[in-house]
Design a protein around this motif. Structure first.
Motif: not given
Length: 404
Positions: A290-291, A322-326, A401-404
Motif C-alpha cells: 500500500p505504500r 514524494p521525492e524521498r525513497n523514490t 517508483v516511490h517505495l514509501g
C-alpha cells in the motif's frame, strides 16, 4: 575572563568497556555510523552488539546503489570482480566496472534483499568469454551465477541484465546528474533492503516455466496489492518471443498496476535449466504494498527536442510522487539518445534531472520499450490499455517508483 573547567572524574578504559558492554543506547548509536558489511562482523562480538546491530539494520529502509563506468582501455572490468574481500574469486576480466563497484559496496548502509544489476552488453559478453576460458581451468565446478550470487548476502535475490546502453546516476548523491552511456562500459547495482509495507518479488518466465500458477506465485495476478511491475524481455527477436511476451502482458495490461520496462539483450544471473541458453523469456520485479506509488510517461517519436522532452517529463509532476525513497527509471530505444537529438548528448537524462533534481535515475537503451502514461497513487488515476499500447519502438518510457 578566564574560566577553569574542572572535571570531577575522567572516563577510564574500564568505564568505556563497561558502557560498550552494557549500555545498548550508546552501542546502537555508534553502530549507525558503521557500514553494513562491517556491522555484520561486529554483530559477532557479543549478544548485546548482535541485538543492537539487528535494530540498526531494521531502520535502514532506504534504497542504495553503486554505479561505475569504464574507459574501455582494458584496465579492469567492473561487474565481475569480487564485490567483497571475503569472496576469494579472482576474475581476470580486463575492464574497470567491477573493481569500482567492489570498493563502493564496502561502504553501503543497508542489507540488500533484492539487487537489480545492469551492465552494457560488451561488458557482459566479455565476461562470458573470460568465464569460458577460466572455467576450463577451474576444478571446483562453480559457475558465473554461483560466483555472482556469492558476492551478496545469502538469500539475496539478484536480477542481472545486459543491455546495449546504460543510464545511471553516479554513486554518492541523489542529486548527482544522471548520465546516458550508449558507448563504453557502464553498470550499476540497485540494492533494495527489506522495507515495511513493501513486497518485492523477482520473477522469470520462459516457454517451459510460464503458467497461470507461475503468474500467481510471482504476484502478478490475483494480487490486489500489486502496484508496479518492472518487466524485461530477452532474446526478443527469436521466433515466438513476441507472442510469448503478449501472453505475459495480457493479464497485466488491464490491471491497476504500473508496467514499465523493455527488451534487453541477455539475462546473466538466472540459471537456464528450464529453457537453455539462447531461448527467449521475460524477467522482472513485482512490487506490491500500500505504500508504493508510481507514475510513467511515454516520450513518443514526436519528442525530438530538449524543449519537447521537458514538456513530456513535466507530466510526471501531476502524480505528486514524494521525492524521498523514490527512483526514476528511463527505458529508451537504442535509436534515441544523441543520434535522435542531432548529436546533443544526455538530453533526456538531463531533462529528468531538471524536473526531479533530487531523484536518482537508472535504466537502459534497449531494443523496444514497454509502458504508457499511467499514474498509480492512492487515488488510482489510470487509463485502460491493452498489450499493443504497452509496446513501442523509438520511444522512451520515463517512470517514477516511490517505495514509501
Amino acid at each position: 575572563m578566564d574560566v577553569n573547567f574542572e572535571y570531577p572524574c575522567t572516563v577510564t578504559g574500564s568505564q568505556a568497556g563497561y558502557v560498550l558492554s552494557n549500555v545498548a543506547e550508546v552501542v546502537e548509536r555508534i553502530l549507525t555510523f558503521v557500514p553494513t558489511k562491517s556491522l555484520l562482523r561486529t554483530a559477532c562480538v557479543c549478544r548485546l552488539w548482535r541485538n543492537c546491530a539487528r535494530r540498526v539494520l531494521r531502520t535502514q529502509q532506504r534504497i542504495s546503489w553503486v554505479s561505475a563506468t569504464g574507459c574501455g582501455s582494458g584496465e579492469g572490468h567492473v561487474l565481475c570482480r569480487n564485490l567483497a574481500e571475503e569472496v576469494e574469486v579472482r576474475w581476470t576480466m580486463g575492464h574497470v566496472l567491477c573493481r569500482n563497484l567492489a570498493e563502493e559496496v564496502e561502504n553501503i548502509y543497508l542489507l540488500p534483499q533484492t539487487v537489480l544489476l545492469m551492465a552494457d552488453s560488451e561488458t557482459i559478453n566479455g565476461q562470458d568469454c573470460c568465464y569460458k576460458q577460466k572455467k576450463a581451468r577451474r576444478t571446483d565446478g562453480s559457475d558465473p551465477v554461483e560466483e555472482l550470487s556469492a558476492l551478496f548476502p545469502r538469500g539475496c535475490e539478484i536480477l542481472g541484465i545486459a543491455t546495449p546502453g546504460v543510464v545511471l546516476t553516479p554513486s554518492g548523491s541523489c542529486s548527482s546528474l544522471p548520465q546516458e552511456y550508449q558507448d563504453g562500459e557502464a553498470g550499476f547495482a540497485l540494492m533494495f533492503p527489506s522495507m515495511d509495507g513493501v513486497t518485492m518479488r523477482p520473477f522469470h518466465f520462459c516457454k517451459q516455466s510460464f503458467s497461470q500458477a507461475a503468474l500467481e506465485e510471482a504476484g502478478l495476478v490475483g494480487n490486489p496489492d500489486l502496484r508496479v511491475v518492472l518487466l524485461f524481455g530477452y532474446e526478443a527477436f527469436k521466433s515466438g518471443a513476441a507472442r510469448f511476451l503478449n501472453k505475459v502482458l495480457e493479464p497485466l495490461a488491464q490491471s491497476s498496476a504500473l508496467i514499465a520496462g523493455g527488451h534487453v539483450e541477455t539475462v546473466f544471473t538466472h540459471p537456464r535449466e528450464c529453457c537453455g541458453r539462447g531461448s527467449y523469456g521475460v524477467v522482472g520485479l513485482a512490487l506490491s504494498g500500500p505504500r508504493i506509488q508510481g507514475a510513467s510517461v511515454l516520450l513518443d517519436q514526436d519528442v525530438s527536442s530538449e524543449k519537447s522532452a521537458e514538456v513530456a517529463v513535466q507530466r510526471l509532476k501531476a502524480a505528486n510522487i514524494p521525492e524521498r525513497n523514490t527512483l526514476g527509471f528511463m527505458f529508451a530505444c537504442v535509436g534515441r539518445g544523441h543520434n535522435y537529438y542531432g548529436g546533443q548528448r544526455n538530453v533526456e537524462a538531463s531533462t529528468f534531472h531538471k524536473v526531479f533534481p533530487n531523484t536518482p535515475l537508472f535504466g537502459f537503451f534497449g531494443n523496444g520499450e514497454i509502458g504508457c502514461d499511467r499514474i498509480v497513487t492512492g487515488n488510482y488515476t489510470l487509463t485502460e490499455t491493452d498489450t499493443d499500447s504497452l509496446q513501442h519502438g523509438y520511444t522512451t518510457v520515463m517512470t517514477l517508483v516511490h517505495l514509501g
